[in-house]
Design an enzyme around this catalytic site. Structure first.
Site, PDB file in Angstrom:
ATOM      1  N   SER B  57      65.206 -44.445   2.807  1.00 17.21           N
ATOM      2  CA  SER B  57      64.907 -45.800   3.282  1.00 17.21           C
ATOM      3  C   SER B  57      66.130 -46.490   3.898  1.00 17.21           C
ATOM      4  O   SER B  57      65.987 -47.503   4.565  1.00 17.21           O
ATOM      5  CB  SER B  57      64.334 -46.645   2.144  1.00 17.21           C
ATOM      6  OG  SER B  57      65.357 -47.005   1.255  1.00 17.21           O
ATOM      7  N   LYS B  94      67.623 -51.975  -0.776  1.00 10.94           N
ATOM      8  CA  LYS B  94      67.271 -52.768   0.408  1.00 10.94           C
ATOM      9  C   LYS B  94      68.410 -53.703   0.771  1.00 10.94           C
ATOM     10  O   LYS B  94      69.295 -53.981  -0.046  1.00 10.94           O
ATOM     11  CB  LYS B  94      66.034 -53.638   0.116  1.00 10.94           C
ATOM     12  CG  LYS B  94      64.810 -52.903  -0.374  1.00 10.94           C
ATOM     13  CD  LYS B  94      64.083 -52.206   0.749  1.00 10.94           C
ATOM     14  CE  LYS B  94      62.860 -51.472   0.170  1.00 10.94           C
ATOM     15  NZ  LYS B  94      62.221 -50.602   1.133  1.00 10.94           N
TER      16      LYS B  94
END
Lengths: 420, 161
Positions: B57, B94
């Site tokens: 990610s 993130k």
């Protein structure tokens, strides 16, 4: 002033620190070998699960998905404990670590009106930095700080900090404290007092001192005075040794691991004996070796290594096993060793070790105690007549059931938290 | 085995050689000359944890599977920080953002009757991956969400031997 900091449901909180999905769910932590329940979350307490419940009795709840069980992961708990304690040590003028999840901050020298604020900030900081929720009880004596801590835990309105700092507050708090919950009396001491009409801590301080002495002796008078705000429990650890070292130069230099193993076993045994004499136990066992530094014609080597135990130990078997593990980490052949030593440190009082911790594998511990006592008796002559046959380390940790163990998040590279 | 040697008890020799570091060895005087990566990479030892990256990610930020993250829980998350987040039962790596990634939406939550937010809680928050395969996520009140810790360093193995 004393501030008693106590981690809430500590073992469960450690599990939750790395598995936040367990927040709000009923969780229990099991003893060694997954034998019985030794820690509970508030939710599992509310389900009526008692401390010490054999796991097989609640296993069906786990299978039905209504309860989460974790095997005990002391390595993780020990690491998080030392993080919490290091934060406290920075905030308090003096810190007395009482057990894996409890510590007294001695706040003398800090203005009394600032202490509650400092404590509120600490609660937020410890939660943020380590994930561990703590409660703090503040009072003039340790026994009252313990009472205050109990209130801080029990009633949400305190937001984790309860202060008992006036006679009025003392009386109110003691009236609500059953005598069995008082530090130093407990469930063992309570029945006699209850039979004599003393139901609460307030009833207790209402009795005259002669009555207390007759009933409970000097120990009772201490508790009685402490509950009234008079300091009587001193820091016992000050009088006791913080570390114990047994070391010796060899008559001749040694090169052989077996020879050195024998010496180190003896030194470790001596340390264990001294711990038992003091009524203490140690979390850490270190070993050092030295070559002869005056022989600059020979290769020099001064290694040391320490083993941190999950549960503090004072039995000969445990201390020797740890020392030999450390020895194997540092021993290199090809050197002529002149001196070796064993140091035990991170020492705690035996009675400060949580009862639940000592319950683990009680049978082995009892056996160790018996063996150690016999050894002490035989060895009092000063000669080490009895010693342990040297054992392979790890022998005792093999074959232990740990069906629900979480990872060694903080101590093993292969067990790190995984993030997508 | 003289009685004198027997009584040798050192009072707390461990204190100045650091946590769990054992006890002073004769070489202690020279130890300061080492570069200690722990000291450099770990500003708050009590609050710092290591984690390992799984998945892709964050590949566009050069963070790849197997990399080790140094995570400091004591740091307050700010715009643009890379963070280990816990959202709805999973850990996710993130970037934190308080700006609407789609452009010009409002940066505060729509007010709801009967709900009072603090200034921080009114702030809308997005979690941004660094891989176009995955969409940004807006954190809402219906998510079970915390910022577990802010990433301060990424440790990457570059030699595969």
């Amino acid at each position: 002033m004393y501030a008693l900091v106590d981690c809430n449901n500590f073992f469960v909180s450690c599990e939750r620190a790395f598995q936040p999905e367990l927040e709000g769910r009923p969780v229990v932590v099991l003893s060694n070998n997954d034998g019985c329940v030794v820690a509970r979350s508030n939710e599992s307490k509310a389900m009526g699960i008692k401390m010490g419940t054999p796991f097989f009795k609640v296993r069906y709840l786990v299978e039905q998905g209504r309860l989460v069980a974790r095997s005990s992961n002391y390595t993780l708990y020990g690491d998080l404990s030392s993080r919490v304690m290091s934060i406290l040590a920075e905030a308090a003028p003096r810190l007395e670590v009482y057990s894996i999840d409890e510590a007294y901050m001695d706040m003398d020298g800090v203005a009394a009106d600032r202490v509650p604020g400092i404590c509120s900030d600490l609660i937020k900081k410890i939660r943020r930095w380590t994930g561990i929720p703590v409660s703090i009880g503040i009072a003039d004596t340790k026994t009252l700080a313990k009472v205050a801590n109990h209130f801080a835990k029990k009633y949400k309105g305190y937001k984790g900090v309860c202060v008992i700092d006036s006679d009025d507050k003392i009386r109110k708090a003691l009236a609500l404290t059953p005598i069995a919950e008082v530090w130093g009396i407990g469930r063992r001491g309570a029945p006699r007092l209850e039979a004599a009409g003393v139901k609460t801590a307030l009833d207790f301080i209402g009795r005259p001192v002669e009555w207390v002495r007759g009933m409970m002796g000097i120990g009772g008078i201490r508790t009685w005075g402490e509950l009234q705000g008079r300091r009587m429990v001193e820091d016992e650890r000050d009088e006791k040794r913080k570390s114990i070292c047994t070391s010796r130069s060899f008559d001749m230099t040694l090169t052989d691991l077996d020879e050195i193993t024998l010496r180190v076993s003896d030194f470790a045994g001596k340390c264990a004996e001294k711990l038992r004499d003091d009524g203490t136990a140690a979390y850490s066992v270190a070993v050092f070796l030295q070559t002869n530094r005056f022989r600059d014609d020979l290769p020099q080597y001064f290694p040391d290594a320490a083993i941190r135990l999950d549960v503090p130990a004072n039995s000969t078997r445990e201390v020797v096993a740890a020392a030999l593990r450390a020895l194997r980490m540092i021993f290199r052949s090809g050197y002529e060793y002149k001196k070796a030593g064993v140091v035990v440190y991170d020492i705690v009082d035996c009675d400060a070790i949580q009862a639940s911790l000592f319950d683990f594998d009680q049978e082995t511990r009892d056996r160790d105690d018996r063996i150690s006592k016999v050894m002490d008796l035989v060895n009092t002559s000063g000669k080490n007549v009895l010693r342990l046959a040297t054992q392979r380390p790890g022998h005792y940790s093999d074959g232990i059931r740990r069906e629900f163990c979480s990872r060694l998040y903080t101590t093993s590279w292969s067990d790190l938290l995984e993030v997508k | 085995m003289s009685a004198e040697e027997d009584k040798k008890e050192i009072l707390s020799p461990m204190m100045d050689s650091g946590v769990h570091a054992g006890f002073p060895s004769p070489a202690q005087d020279y130890i300061n000359s080492f570069i200690d990566l722990n000291k450099e990479l770990v500003r708050h030892p009590a609050a710092t944890f290591f984690a390992r990256v799984v998945g892709d990610s964050m590949v566009d930020a050069d963070v790849n599977e197997g990399d080790v993250l140094v995570v400091d829980k004591s740091i307050e998350p700010k715009e643009g920080d890379m963070a280990v987040c816990f959202i709805d039962g999973e850990f996710a790596l993130k970037f934190i953002s308080f700006k609407d990634p789609s452009g010009d939406g409002p940066s505060v939550k729509a007010s709801r009757p009967g709900v009072s937010y603090s200034i921080l809680e009114r702030q809308r928050m997005w979690l941004l991956p660094a891989n176009e395969k995955y969409p940004p996520i807006e954190v809402t009140d219906s998510n079970d969400f915390t910022v577990w810790g802010v990433v301060t360093y990424v440790i990457k193995k570059v030699c595969t031997r």
